[in-house]
Design a protein around this motif. Structure first.
Motif, short mmCIF file in Angstrom:
data_model
loop_
_atom_site.label_atom_id
_atom_site.label_comp_id
_atom_site.label_asym_id
_atom_site.label_seq_id
_atom_site.Cartn_x
_atom_site.Cartn_y
_atom_site.Cartn_z
N GLU A 18 39.98 24.45 -1.88
CA GLU A 18 39.48 25.19 -3.08
C GLU A 18 38.82 26.38 -2.62
O GLU A 18 38.36 26.63 -1.55
N GLY A 19 38.77 26.95 -3.70
CA GLY A 19 38.09 28.76 -3.57
C GLY A 19 36.54 28.31 -3.55
O GLY A 19 35.89 27.11 -3.73
N LEU A 35 37.04 43.70 0.50
CA LEU A 35 37.90 43.73 1.86
C LEU A 35 38.20 42.34 2.06
O LEU A 35 37.32 41.49 2.15
N TYR A 36 39.61 42.05 2.18
CA TYR A 36 40.17 40.69 2.47
C TYR A 36 40.73 40.83 3.87
O TYR A 36 41.75 41.52 4.08
N LEU A 37 40.25 39.73 5.02
CA LEU A 37 40.74 39.92 6.23
C LEU A 37 41.77 38.85 6.02
O LEU A 37 41.59 37.60 6.21
N VAL A 38 43.08 39.17 6.23
CA VAL A 38 44.32 38.25 5.80
C VAL A 38 44.93 37.84 7.23
O VAL A 38 45.46 38.76 7.84
N ALA A 39 44.87 36.63 7.72
CA ALA A 39 45.90 36.21 8.75
C ALA A 39 47.19 36.02 8.32
O ALA A 39 47.47 35.52 7.43
N THR A 49 49.38 31.08 4.56
CA THR A 49 48.57 30.35 3.86
C THR A 49 48.86 30.86 2.31
O THR A 49 49.25 31.81 1.87
N TYR A 50 48.48 29.71 1.79
CA TYR A 50 48.48 29.82 0.17
C TYR A 50 47.69 31.03 -0.20
O TYR A 50 47.96 32.15 -0.94
N ARG A 51 46.50 31.08 0.09
CA ARG A 51 45.33 32.26 -0.29
C ARG A 51 45.92 33.44 0.32
O ARG A 51 45.54 34.67 -0.23
N PRO A 141 41.33 32.56 6.94
CA PRO A 141 41.72 31.92 8.13
C PRO A 141 43.14 31.81 8.14
O PRO A 141 43.84 31.51 7.28
N GLY A 142 43.72 31.65 9.37
CA GLY A 142 45.12 31.50 9.50
C GLY A 142 45.35 31.20 10.92
O GLY A 142 44.91 31.09 11.90
N ALA A 143 46.94 31.96 11.39
CA ALA A 143 47.52 31.59 12.51
C ALA A 143 46.42 32.58 13.62
O ALA A 143 45.83 33.69 13.15
N SER A 144 46.37 32.16 14.92
CA SER A 144 45.79 32.82 15.83
C SER A 144 46.35 32.60 17.22
O SER A 144 46.34 31.41 17.52
N ALA A 145 46.97 33.42 18.09
CA ALA A 145 47.50 33.46 19.20
C ALA A 145 46.51 32.80 20.18
O ALA A 145 46.80 31.82 20.79
#
Length: 314
Positions: A18-19, A35-39, A49-51, A141-145
């Motif tokens: 959910e948003g 500003l959107y910080l996109v992983a 991710t969907y977002r 949020p998303g992938a992070s090495a």
């Protein structure tokens, strides 16, 4: 794996996606300006991710490290948005232009070449500037090495420090490691495959023979995680640098380890030979071992005087 109940309400499957307003974003809807910080994926495209897709599809422009890398990602996603380079070499010139667009109400997505932006890139300065100008900023949020490597390392993860890349030169690298030696946490580094063996050897020399892990090609077809001591890993990669991107995870110092007087003297002499003053060497070893600083300073001073006397008699 447990199967979901057939009569489970459909809404329950959407919780967590959910948003901010409690609903899933509508495909094709325009996000609010800011500003959107996109992983982005670190290897496996299935990790987008969907977002992230929603925002990248609707962004007025996408700020990226390398337009060629991000261009390939956008093509694979079937998206076509303006790409604007934003990296450490042009950040000072590009940042005012991005801020101007944001002030005009643009939707700007910031991405790195792979993974979560602001980790080892200049994005934080853009975020800081947006905060100062009262421009909305949000993170997807998303992938992070670093986090993926930490998860796979098998090392303590209740407290950790991401230290990025170590310096290229051996002397500077060892100095950086000395500054980290007293940190009571698992350490996470990025490293070049060609320098991996040398860096692991320096880690063992400065930090001691701690447990560690070398993770490479995370989420990709040839993902590999080697877990062993720093000494063993340094030998493994000394003459056989691996391929692909590498993350090194090093366990925290052993607070209960008993250090013999001889070992303590060896470590003090090594620090002083590397250029540390008597005071600094004593402070570092005291932090590493938990022994009283006054006691170790006395040992270091004695060793330094013995070395001076030996030099005068030669």
């Amino acid at each position: 794996m447990a199967r979901p109940r057939q009569d489970a309400p459909e809404a329950s499957n959407e919780r967590g996606n959910e948003g901010p307003e409690g609903r899933l974003p509508r495909r094709g809807s325009k996000p609010a300006p800011g500003l959107y910080l996109v992983a982005t994926p670190i290897g496996n495209m299935g990790d987008i991710t969907y977002r992230a897709v929603e925002v990248l599809a609707a962004a007025d422009l996408v700020a990226c490290e390398d337009s060629r890398v991000t261009g390939k990602l956008m093509t694979r996603l079937g998206l076509d948005r303006p790409l604007v380079p934003y990296h450490e070499h042009n950040a000072e010139q590009a940042r005012p232009r991005l801020l101007a667009r944001l002030k005009d109400g643009a939707v700007v997505a910031l991405v790195s070449d792979a993974g979560t932006p602001l980790v080892s890139d200049p994005g934080y300065r853009l975020v800081r500037a947006c905060v100062a100008e009262d421009i909305p900023v949000t993170a997807l949020p998303g992938a992070s090495a670093p986090l993926t490597a930490l998860q796979l390392s098998g090392l303590p993860n209740d407290r950790f420090l991401f230290a990025g890349f170590l310096p290229n030169k051996a002397h500077a690298r060892r100095q950086a490691l000395r500054e980290l030696a007293m940190v009571p946490a698992t350490l996470v580094f990025f490293e070049s495959p060609n320098r991996l063996g040398e860096s692991l050897a320096d880690m063992e020399a400065v930090l001691g023979n701690r447990p560690a892990a070398v993770a490479r090609e995370l989420t990709k077809l040839h993902e590999e995680v080697a877990r062993d001591t720093l000494f063993a890993l340094a030998n493994r990669y000394a003459d056989a640098p691996p391929k692909g991107e590498v993350v090194v995870v090093v366990g925290p110092p052993d607070a209960d380890a008993d250090v013999s007087p001889e070992d303590m003297d060896t470590r003090l002499l090594a620090e002083m030979a590397a250029g540390a003053s008597v005071k600094d060497a004593a402070a570092l070893i005291a932090a590493e071992t938990g022994h009283p600083r006054r006691e170790i300073y006395a040992r270091a001073l004695k060793l330094a005087r013995a070395g001076q006397t030996a030099g005068q008699t030669e």
